[in-house]
Design a protein around this motif. Structure first.
Motif, PDB file in Angstrom:
ATOM      1  N   ALA A 178     -85.453 -39.977 -16.172  1.00 16.50           N
ATOM      2  CA  ALA A 178     -86.323 -38.938 -16.720  1.00 16.50           C
ATOM      3  C   ALA A 178     -87.501 -39.555 -17.471  1.00 16.50           C
ATOM      4  O   ALA A 178     -88.632 -39.071 -17.385  1.00 16.50           O
ATOM      5  N   ALA A 233     -78.909 -32.726 -14.056  1.00 15.97           N
ATOM      6  CA  ALA A 233     -77.603 -32.283 -14.551  1.00 15.97           C
ATOM      7  C   ALA A 233     -76.515 -32.529 -13.520  1.00 15.97           C
ATOM      8  O   ALA A 233     -75.406 -32.992 -13.850  1.00 15.97           O
ATOM      9  N   GLU A 267     -85.770 -29.899 -10.938  1.00 12.30           N
ATOM     10  CA  GLU A 267     -85.580 -31.254 -11.455  1.00 12.30           C
ATOM     11  C   GLU A 267     -84.468 -31.291 -12.490  1.00 12.30           C
ATOM     12  O   GLU A 267     -83.647 -32.215 -12.514  1.00 12.30           O
ATOM     13  N   ARG A 268     -84.399 -30.278 -13.361  1.00 13.73           N
ATOM     14  CA  ARG A 268     -83.342 -30.215 -14.357  1.00 13.73           C
ATOM     15  C   ARG A 268     -81.974 -30.075 -13.683  1.00 13.73           C
ATOM     16  O   ARG A 268     -80.999 -30.708 -14.114  1.00 13.73           O
ATOM     17  N   GLU A 284     -87.392 -34.102 -21.079  1.00 17.03           N
ATOM     18  CA  GLU A 284     -85.932 -34.023 -21.083  1.00 17.03           C
ATOM     19  C   GLU A 284     -85.268 -35.380 -21.280  1.00 17.03           C
ATOM     20  O   GLU A 284     -84.068 -35.451 -21.578  1.00 17.03           O
ATOM     21  N   TRP A 340     -87.321 -26.534 -13.116  1.00 19.28           N
ATOM     22  CA  TRP A 340     -85.901 -26.163 -13.058  1.00 19.28           C
ATOM     23  C   TRP A 340     -85.153 -26.901 -11.950  1.00 19.28           C
ATOM     24  O   TRP A 340     -84.015 -27.329 -12.157  1.00 19.28           O
ATOM     25  N   ALA A 364     -89.663 -30.991 -17.257  1.00 14.89           N
ATOM     26  CA  ALA A 364     -89.179 -30.967 -15.879  1.00 14.89           C
ATOM     27  C   ALA A 364     -89.190 -29.544 -15.339  1.00 14.89           C
ATOM     28  O   ALA A 364     -89.105 -28.570 -16.104  1.00 14.89           O
TER      29      ALA A 364
END
Length: 226
Positions: free
Chosen positions: A155, A115, A110-111, A162, A108, A106
């Protein structure tokens, strides 16, 4: 007895007893299907989604018998996301026709979105379960697993490595909760999940090197399509 009642009686009937706990058929069959779905996901096979859908449908009965509202909700969510993921992977599989799909790490943003969604979702669902105790007798762990499963499947549907990390975090809570909830077979399966997750994580990590970050929307170097 109606067909529905007979099916419910069979699925929630005791298969065997071990260590003072009864293991029901729906717990066994549903989790074995879940293991098969995870293994197919590791292989990047589109078949992972219909098998996951079947697993979710069976586990609804298992969690309902244990009065785990969050577990029931999670499996209903699994069914819904499985339909969407099936469509995503069907569209994104490679031209070779082997039922596989390009995977990638992914970005950043997307991360951060995953989160943030996990944190906000857990707070919201946990608050809901706390306000309505009939939905779950163990609201916060139940909410964590509920939302974590959604994040993992989203995901996975997007072909993100991830996905495996998300499943790993779900397993950390899922194992003790399953044993504590009277679903020992689910707990044992979660332990097997852990092994498959580590194996699958390595496989996807290595496979991701073959594709660009936009592999799901543009042709990959080996001809795979999004």
């Amino acid at each position: 007895m109606s067909v529905v009642d007979a099916l419910d009686h069979t699925l929630n009937g005791t298969a065997f007893s071990a260590f003072g706990q009864h293991v029901i058929w729906s717990d066994i069959v549903g989790n074995l299907a879940g293991l098969a779905a995870l293994a197919l996901g590791w292989r990047r096979s589109v078949a992972t989604w219909p098998v996951q859908l079947l697993s979710g449908a069976i586990l609804v009965a298992a969690y309902a018998s244990a009065q785990l509202g969050g577990g029931v909700g999670k499996q209903l969510l699994v069914i819904t996301v499985a339909v969407w993921g099936w469509r995503q992977w069907h569209r994104g599989r490679q031209d070779s026709g082997d039922g596989q799909i390009a995977v990638r790490f992914a970005t950043w943003p997307e991360r951060a979105a995953l989160a943030t969604g996990a944190a906000v979702g857990t707070l919201a669902v946990g608050g809901l379960f706390t306000a309505f105790p009939s939905l779950s007798w163990n609201p916060w762990p139940d909410a964590y697993i509920f939302v974590g499963t959604l994040v993992a499947m989203v995901a996975q549907a997007r072909g993100l490595v991830e996905f495996w990390f998300a499943w790993l975090l779900v397993d950390v809570v899922g194992v003790p909760l399953a044993f504590d909830s009277g679903l020992p077979f689910s707990g044992l399966v979660y332990l097997v999940y852990l092994g498959l997750v580590l194996w699958g994580m390595r496989a996807w990590w290595l496979q991701s090197r073959r594709f660009t970050p936009t592999a799901l929307t543009t042709p990959a170097p080996d001809g795979a399509t999004a």
